[in-house]
Design a protein around this motif. Structure first.
Motif: not given
Length: 466
Positions: A297-300, A367-386
């Motif tokens: 999640m982000t601060k927003e 499975w690798i997940f992200a929140e639907k509201d997560a910004p694309q930049e964060l999603r890309d980082k999460m996918l790569r790191q996971t």
């Protein structure tokens, strides 16, 4: 009339005797015996709720994926009304698999053998050369549909069971649901998958991985020692040991379940100090959430937590949030914080299923997940790191998947199968003062209780009289 008796193996051993309740030991034989495997397919995977995937994998009408419920292949489908179905992937004509694909989209599932056709809800449509009535007249079309499992969606996660009249999914989760809601039902729109799950085969018994998923933290100290020795993980924080010493991360709160579910709740304050330099003791709940938002999640996005979680759940989220755990029998989840070189933190949201493929083979599905509201930049980082850490070739999973085959091979030995797995490190603490959550709760250095409860539920299911 014969009285019901618990199952006995061909050599006369009672299945319940494989787990010694008094000494907290499990015979190694449990990780290799083919007879046990067949019983598990009936008594565990044929009886309880099994995780199959996420509804965002089949977003459109006609979408489907093929998965496994124990030793049975199933179709996970979405029909025109949007309802999700789980169907035995077995044509009711001659037993051919209805679909040999991993995924696809169709409004008519047609068996390649004789052409029998079925709707996404499992209803039988008909057979070729309709005027000849090649499905016969002895059974109605309604009776010739695909076998259907009972389905529930939880935070978008798809679970199914063949036990149509058995306990509800909520009853199956029990007190653990209170904690799972903090992870899976925390945002307004929920999670979605970041692409299809990764899959690879491990030459190991599924229980070697399954029991580890019941919140085994202790192995991290040695098997994953490198986490404290390399990269951003090696940086010390206040009060922490030297590089390689992961023992501070072993303190926290652990939640056990009579149904084998488990959670490791790890001190957030220590992470706030280490990763932000702030003092968590002087921060409010809001300030803690903004200082270190929950993994993924982000601060927003943190305002959504207040709409979806209770004050008691927010207290846990900002003090000892659940980060790693399992859902019985074969699921591991991780919501972890990954430090970056620039001092920032990227969250990882992942789930593993250890799908049994025989007494000495499992399929690792990630499975690798992200929140639907997560910004694309964060999603890309999460996918790569996971992928780098927890994927099929990830640094953590290379460690874990190396141990399970060795355990399985050892359990086949003439002497090895007589040895025991030991779960004798017992909590003596109870829950922290003021802890608001339910369940079997203990605090302190990680112990064996969560895994032991996993085996007790396995014993209960396997040993029930029939």
């Amino acid at each position: 009339m014969l009285s019901p008796t618990p199952p006995t193996l061909s050599d006369g051993t009672k299945v319940v005797d494989l787990v010694n309740v008094n000494t907290r030991e499990v015979q190694m034989r449990a990780l290799s015996d083919p007879e046990l495997y067949e019983l598990e397919m009936e008594r565990i995977f044929g009886k309880i709720w099994v995780f199959l995937g996420h509804e965002s994998e089949i977003p459109n009408s006609g979408d489907f994926v093929t998965r496994d419920m124990g030793s049975d292949s199933v179709l996970v489908t979405r029909d025109k009304s949007g309802e999700v179905h789980v169907l035995l992937n077995l044509c009711t004509h001659r037993g051919m698999r209805v679909s040999t694909l991993d995924a696809g989209n169709t409004q008519i599932h047609t068996c390649i053998y004789h052409g029998w056709a079925f709707r996404p809800n499992g209803a039988f449509l008909g057979a070729p050369v309709e005027k000849e009535t090649m499905h016969g007249k002895m059974m109605s079309k309604e009776e010739l549909g695909l076998k259907k499992a009972r389905v529930t969606l939880y935070g978008g996660l798809i679970f199914a069971t063949w036990n149509i009249d058995g306990p509800s999914f909520e009853e199956f989760l029990g007190d653990a649901k209170w904690y799972y809601d903090i992870l899976f039902k925390r945002t307004d729109k929920g999670m979605e998958v970041l692409g299809p799950p990764q899959r690879f085969t491990v030459r190991a018994n599924w229980k070697a991985a399954g029991e580890q998923s019941a919140a085994d933290g202790y192995h991290t100290l040695t098997l994953h020692r490198w986490l404290g020795e390399v990269g951003n993980y090696s940086k010390k924080g206040e009060g922490e040991g030297s590089g390689g010493d992961l023992s501070p991360e072993m303190y926290g709160v652990e939640v056990s379940s009579p149904h084998g579910h488990a959670l490791r709740c790890i001190d957030l304050g220590r992470k706030i100090r280490r990763m932000t330099g702030l003092d968590p003791d002087v921060l409010s709940v809001d300030e803690k959430l903004n200082a270190l938002p929950p993994a993924g999640m982000t601060k927003e996005m943190v305002e959504q937590l207040k709409r979806n979680l209770t004050p008691e759940q927010l207290h846990v989220q900002t003090s000892m949030p659940p980060q790693v755990g399992g859902i019985f029998p074969n699921v591991l989840f991780g919501f972890v914080y990954i430090p970056q070189a620039d001092g920032s933190v990227v969250g990882s949201m992942t789930m593993h299923a250890y799908v049994p493929k025989g007494p000495d083979k499992l399929e690792f599905v990630n499975w690798i997940f992200a929140e639907k509201d997560a910004p694309q930049e964060l999603r890309d980082k999460m996918l790569r790191q996971t992928i780098q850490l927890f994927g099929t070739s990830g640094m953590v999973e290379q460690d874990d998947s190396d141990t399970w085959p060795h355990m399985t091979l050892a359990a086949k030995g003439a002497q090895g199968k007589k040895m025991t797995l030991k779960y004798q490190a017992v909590y003596e603490t109870g829950a922290p003062k003021g802890w608001p959550g339910p369940g079997i709760v203990n605090e302190g250095f990680t112990k064996d209780d969560t895994q032991w409860h996993w085996w007790l539920y396995w014993r209960q299911l396997m040993g029930d009289a029939v």
